[in-house]
Design an enzyme around this catalytic site. Structure first.
Site, PDB file in Angstrom:
ATOM      1  N   LYS A 114      15.598  22.128 -10.852  1.00 56.92           N
ATOM      2  CA  LYS A 114      15.026  20.681 -11.135  1.00 56.92           C
ATOM      3  C   LYS A 114      15.880  19.768 -12.029  1.00 56.92           C
ATOM      4  CE  LYS A 114      10.979  19.506 -10.925  1.00 56.92           C
ATOM      5  NZ  LYS A 114       9.790  19.961 -11.664  1.00 56.92           N
TER       6      LYS A 114
ATOM      7  N   GLU B 155       9.761   8.418 -16.996  1.00 50.37           N
ATOM      8  CA  GLU B 155       8.609   9.128 -17.166  1.00 50.37           C
ATOM      9  C   GLU B 155       8.060   8.922 -18.528  1.00 50.37           C
ATOM     10  OE1 GLU B 155       7.664  13.406 -15.277  1.00 50.37           O
ATOM     11  OE2 GLU B 155       9.720  13.066 -15.261  1.00 50.37           O
TER      12      GLU B 155
ATOM     13  N   SER C 247      14.614  21.966 -15.955  1.00 52.08           N
ATOM     14  CA  SER C 247      13.462  22.776 -16.444  1.00 52.08           C
ATOM     15  C   SER C 247      13.894  24.012 -16.693  1.00 52.08           C
ATOM     16  CB  SER C 247      12.498  23.056 -14.954  1.00 52.08           C
ATOM     17  OG  SER C 247      11.809  24.137 -15.018  1.00 52.08           O
TER      18      SER C 247
ATOM     19  N   HIS D 157       0.796  -1.245  -0.006  1.00 55.90           N
ATOM     20  CA  HIS D 157      -0.051   0.145  -0.105  1.00 55.90           C
ATOM     21  C   HIS D 157       0.843   1.471   0.018  1.00 55.90           C
ATOM     22  CE1 HIS D 157      -3.458  -2.824   1.278  1.00 55.90           C
ATOM     23  NE2 HIS D 157      -2.258  -3.371   1.878  1.00 55.90           N
TER      24      HIS D 157
END
Ligand code: ARG
Length: 464
Positions: free
Chosen positions: A288, A295, A282, A161
């Site tokens: 970043k 991804e 970024s 979980h």
């Protein structure tokens, strides 16, 4: 109407040329030209067989085989002119052969049809793609074994979980991915057997009146078996669907893998670092470093599921035998193969470069009462029933939450408030090492088991 104005391959029965838009709409050359190498291989084998069958002379065969070799060179040199009015890769190559050889070129298509030709081409193409995909898959699996061996003793929290559950070793976690990929390997190898059956000789749908020798083309092209029914031969696309199903499962695995890498590189987890070369920055936020490769793989997974659904839907309403619908099999199949191959390649390059942050992983495992089950098992060994132990440890955890202490941070007196069966030896089981070492059986997380599993994995890869 002269054959100038209608397609030279089938213009005979037509009294007006095909509408210009319809010609473009029905053409497939823009995408099926990537089958050119396999189309040429199939044609050369067909020509050789026709000579053995007494249909073509040896001189005709030699001219055709050499002509096709030269056409392949033209295509690879970029000098070949692909014509949309010639519809597809098959007719483009055949027209060029006739342009070069004259009448002899026109004999190549004896005893076959584009229907068995295209089915043969896609199978030959997909067979090569599967082999290339298996190379990347092997590379990724070897990388996982290497990293698992280095990280056999590294402790991290295992999750259920997405909540801290029990300590595991990072090597053990990496080997879970190895297992998934082993099943993907099995599926692709199995799928390849059914890809590798020969439809050539089915001709348009019913077979041909020429004395073709299918075992000759079968052997020349390296097929494992000859398709047993011509109607099925030209219309079957199960092999492409099976491939997309196997590719979908593999991508689903890579997507889950990606999700974990994305989580683990976040500031909230900080379990691992990915080298800069697999990340991007970024344009607005200077701090970043984004895990773009995982991804993107996660994102691309949808394309492959789409290909599977698309092909199933493509086939479900088709009567026997070949229908033009089947031209729509190529783009999803090409895309699924490209996506899987590129994703595996990116992962195979990236995985060996994963840098675990061992202290942070360890610290995370120490928090969150990850050895609570070990305490319960300890009490079971002292003779209490498991359900009672579960309850006792539940009270201890509640106390830990209220007092801000992990189980291993409590004193013996504190622990004994929950059960007088607890003695000094409890601290050995509350350590992270004690916890993982205790799970010492095949498939367990103990470092010794991880090392044994790495050896089994290496033996598996060596057999392939
Ligand atoms: N371009 C076609 C395809 O991809 C080749 C087979 C065409 N056959 C035909 N009878 N129109 O399926």
């Amino acid at each position: 109407m002269s054959s100038e104005k209608t397609n030279q391959s089938w213009g005979g029965r037509f009294s007006e040329p095909v509408d210009a838009f319809v010609a473009r709409f029905t053409a497939s050359v823009d995408f099926d030209k990537r089958l050119y190498r396999h189309d040429i291989l199939g044609s050369q084998a067909h020509a050789r067989m026709l000579t053995q069958a007494g249909v073509l002379s040896e001189a005709e065969r030699d001219a055709i085989v050499a002509g096709l070799d030269e056409i392949r060179s033209e295509i690879e040199a970029g000098t070949f002119e692909w014509r949309v009015d010639l519809e597809d890769v098959h007719m483009n190559i055949e027209a060029r052969l006739t342009e070069r050889l004259g009448v002899v070129g026109k004999k190549l298509h004896t005893g076959r049809s584009r229907n068995d030709q295209v089915a043969t081409d896609i199978r030959l193409w997909l067979r090569d793609e599967i082999d290339a995909i298996l190379v990347e898959l092997n590379r990724l699996q070897a990388g996982l074994l290497q990293l698992a061996e280095t990280e056999a003793d590294t402790i991290m929290p295992g999750f259920t979980h997405l909540q801290t559950a029990q300590p595991v070793t990072f090597g053990h976690h990496l080997l879970a991915w190895f297992e998934m990929l082993s099943r993907d390997h099995e599926r692709l190898v199995d799928c390849r057997k059914r890809v590798n059956r020969m439809p050539l000789g089915s001709a348009a749908l019913a077979g041909t009146t020429y004395p073709i020798q299918r075992q000759v083309t079968c052997e020349l092209l390296g097929f494992e078996a000859i398709g047993g029914n011509s109607l099925d031969g030209v219309s079957d696309r199960d092999f492409a669907i099976e491939f997309c199903a196997a590719a979908s499962l593999a991508m689903m695995h890579l997507s889950r893998f990606s999700e974990e890498l994305v989580l683990w590189t976040s500031a909230q987890f900080q379990f691992i670092d990915l080298p800069d070369r697999f990340c991007t920055g970024s344009s607005i936020m200077p701090q970043k470093k984004n895990p773009d490769v995982p991804e993107l793989v996660r994102g691309k997974t949808g394309r492959v599921f789409g290909a599977l659904t698309g092909l199933l839907t493509l086939m479900k309403g088709q009567p026997l035998a070949y229908n033009k619908d089947n031209q729509e099999d190529k783009e999803p199949l090409f895309d699924a193969a490209d996506t899987l191959r590129d994703s595996l390649r990116a992962f195979a390059d990236m995985v060996p470069a994963i840098k675990p942050k061992r202290e942070i992983m360890r610290e995370a495992a120490r928090r969150g009462f990850s050895t609570a089950t070990d305490l319960a098992d300890y009490l079971v060994r002292k003779g209490l029933p498991f359900r009672d132990c579960h309850e006792i440890v539940g009270h201890a955890v509640k106390y830990g939450v209220d007092s801000g202490k992990d189980l291993a941070e409590m004193s013996l007196d504190e622990l004994r408030r929950f059960s007088d069966q607890i003695e000094q030896d409890v601290f050995a089981v509350l350590t992270l090492e004690g916890s993982v070492n205790a799970r010492d059986h095949i498939g367990g997380t103990a470092p010794a088991q991880v090392r044994a599993a790495v050896q089994r994995g290496r033996a598996l890869l060596a057999q392939r």
